[in-house]
Design a protein around this motif. Sequence first.
Motif, PDB file in Angstrom:
ATOM      1  N   ALA A 356       9.920 -56.956 -11.088  1.00 30.48           N
ATOM      2  CA  ALA A 356      11.355 -56.921 -11.344  1.00 30.48           C
ATOM      3  C   ALA A 356      12.125 -57.698 -10.276  1.00 30.48           C
ATOM      4  O   ALA A 356      13.100 -58.408 -10.579  1.00 30.48           O
ATOM      5  CB  ALA A 356      11.844 -55.471 -11.388  1.00 30.48           C
ATOM      6  N   GLU A 357      11.663 -57.584  -9.033  1.00 27.66           N
ATOM      7  CA  GLU A 357      12.311 -58.321  -7.953  1.00 27.66           C
ATOM      8  C   GLU A 357      12.128 -59.828  -8.135  1.00 27.66           C
ATOM      9  O   GLU A 357      13.074 -60.620  -7.940  1.00 27.66           O
ATOM     10  CB  GLU A 357      11.743 -57.871  -6.604  1.00 27.66           C
ATOM     11  N   ARG A 358      10.899 -60.223  -8.525  1.00 24.02           N
ATOM     12  CA  ARG A 358      10.664 -61.649  -8.782  1.00 24.02           C
ATOM     13  C   ARG A 358      11.520 -62.136  -9.953  1.00 24.02           C
ATOM     14  O   ARG A 358      12.074 -63.240  -9.914  1.00 24.02           O
ATOM     15  CB  ARG A 358       9.179 -61.894  -9.069  1.00 24.02           C
ATOM     16  N   ARG A 360      14.348 -60.839 -10.930  1.00 27.82           N
ATOM     17  CA  ARG A 360      15.746 -60.907 -10.497  1.00 27.82           C
ATOM     18  C   ARG A 360      16.015 -62.185  -9.711  1.00 27.82           C
ATOM     19  O   ARG A 360      17.020 -62.875  -9.941  1.00 27.82           O
ATOM     20  CB  ARG A 360      16.072 -59.692  -9.629  1.00 27.82           C
ATOM     21  N   ALA A 361      15.094 -62.507  -8.779  1.00 26.31           N
ATOM     22  CA  ALA A 361      15.270 -63.729  -7.991  1.00 26.31           C
ATOM     23  C   ALA A 361      15.234 -64.963  -8.890  1.00 26.31           C
ATOM     24  O   ALA A 361      16.035 -65.899  -8.727  1.00 26.31           O
ATOM     25  CB  ALA A 361      14.182 -63.819  -6.921  1.00 26.31           C
ATOM     26  N   LEU A 363      15.967 -65.046 -12.079  1.00 22.33           N
ATOM     27  CA  LEU A 363      17.182 -65.052 -12.888  1.00 22.33           C
ATOM     28  C   LEU A 363      18.351 -65.635 -12.108  1.00 22.33           C
ATOM     29  O   LEU A 363      19.092 -66.494 -12.614  1.00 22.33           O
ATOM     30  CB  LEU A 363      17.502 -63.621 -13.333  1.00 22.33           C
ATOM     31  N   PHE A 364      18.528 -65.148 -10.864  1.00 27.62           N
ATOM     32  CA  PHE A 364      19.636 -65.668 -10.054  1.00 27.62           C
ATOM     33  C   PHE A 364      19.500 -67.167  -9.834  1.00 27.62           C
ATOM     34  O   PHE A 364      20.476 -67.922  -9.937  1.00 27.62           O
ATOM     35  CB  PHE A 364      19.688 -64.955  -8.699  1.00 27.62           C
ATOM     36  N   GLY A 418      21.015 -58.975 -21.885  1.00 28.84           N
ATOM     37  CA  GLY A 418      21.150 -57.700 -21.188  1.00 28.84           C
ATOM     38  C   GLY A 418      21.262 -56.539 -22.148  1.00 28.84           C
ATOM     39  O   GLY A 418      20.682 -55.471 -21.922  1.00 28.84           O
TER      40      GLY A 418
END
Length: 579
Positions: A356-358, A360-361, A363-364, A418
């Motif tokens: 999820a962190e990857r 999110r990064a 996505l940003f 989303g």
Amino acid sequence: MSQAATAADDRMLFDRIVESAAEVAAFQVAALSLVRPDGDLEAVAVGGDARARDAVLGRVTPRHVVDAEFAAAEQWGALRFVPHDRLPGSSPEGWSDPTWSGAGSDADAWHPNDTLFAPFFTASGQLAGTLNVDLPLDGKRPGPLQRVVLEVFAGQAGVVLAAAQERTRLAERVRLTEAVQAVARVSNEVLEPEVVVAAVAEPVAKGLGCSQLWIRTFGDDVRDDHFATYPHPATPTPPVLVDLVRRLAQDAWELRRTVTMAPTGANAGDMVTPAEEAAIIDFIGSSASHSLLLVPIGAASQCLGYVVCTRAGSYPTWSDAESAAALEIGRDLGRSVLNSRLFALERKLVSNLRAAERARATLFSTVSHELKNPLASVVGHVEMLQDDPDGDSTWSLGVIDRNVRRLQGLVDDLLDLGRFSDPDRPLVRARVDVNELVRDSLEMFAPEAAKHEVTLEHEQPADVAVAGSSEELSRVVTNLVGNAVKFSRRGGQVTVRVDRKGRQVVLDVTDQGLGISAEDQAQLFTEFFRSTNPDALAVPGTGLGLSIVKHILVRHGGTIDVTSSPGQGTTFTVRLPPA
């Protein structure tokens, strides 16, 4: 010392006792019988005549027969004598020597059917066994001296038996302790369930004195069970029996008890039907065993598996101490399995958090990149208009308009992604006519198709509907038809087929466009993925449309597949459950 070695030593002592009794008391045959766990008596040693040994050794006398002979016997001190004319009719025919003549018509003559035995008892007063003698060498019933000798040998047999039982209990405690400790060591380690069952199979089998062992831990599905045997391979277990034992283990864990089964009896009570008990007894016979022990594996209120042990040969049936130790082993194994599952869940959660962190990064980074280019173009043309306010603004305003629309489309797609990927978003289902969705989409893209000379076809049977959200499923059809039109070659054709196949509604969207490589197909439904084909990259898009389609279909219990090759066009196939 192993149990087998101890048993061999005990048999040697018993053989010496009967041989000495026959010789010193002057009888042709002496036999030692011990009480089995089921209460019957089994001849474990025979001395004197070798022919008698071959015929009598291992013979089992039912307990009711022994009790009847006790009731009919004359008491000679510690001995019991049953004259032939008072021998109960239930008594089996004993061994006889056809060459033995006895003392003829003497009043004290020994009759071949006379019975003389010396019983010996446990410390609690329970019958432990008997020392029987037959066919006195002088042909007469024994006198006082012979009787004393027999009582001495019976006392020796009782002492030997008591010592043997104590050694057996000690050996039992040692091996059970070793088994519990071996399982406890495994339980203190964090291991995968399949490693646990493989690691404990042998020590548990040896500790419980099993001839065969089957151990199984339950998964979410039978196919996820972990299984091991000792020895490997063991007797195959019929699937119907696996299901039965699974249920029986769950019932046994609720009661925190083990279950024993044998042809001579079972302690399962009403946990099994007579037919189910018969099936287990048949399996015991097929595995060349005489008894079975079922041990549930569990932790807290959850049954996590079972251990099934069988015994064969001279091993006795399961003692209370063995059952208690087995249940403790089941508890330790349950803790081990539960710990391994919790650890696996923890690792999965950590992995998901990292993913999820990857994401999110990524996505940003991707959103920033997607926003940066059109914003830079807008800013650039605004500066041009500011520098030359009296110049021709048509070109700059057109560029600004296209980029603003591109940004608006990206924001809309991000909002939709989303919404549709939210697992907590409720899905309000209604009856949705798929053909109606297709007609609306074809009408929407008809102008663009005409502009590129692309023909639109709609093949439909009557009355094809699904249960779901009309808004979301409309987005699925619109995205697929829109992509088909965008990536079609001039003069091509887009065909939308709707049909009902078995228990599914199938929607096929086929174009004659650029096609998709196998490498690109593997990532096609990933957020922000754009084709590596330069011609496809030249077509504007956010790379979110197919990802949105996939999320919507997952919410509706549907699937999507793609069939394509470069230059040969593409077919997207959607399958949904019917209304």
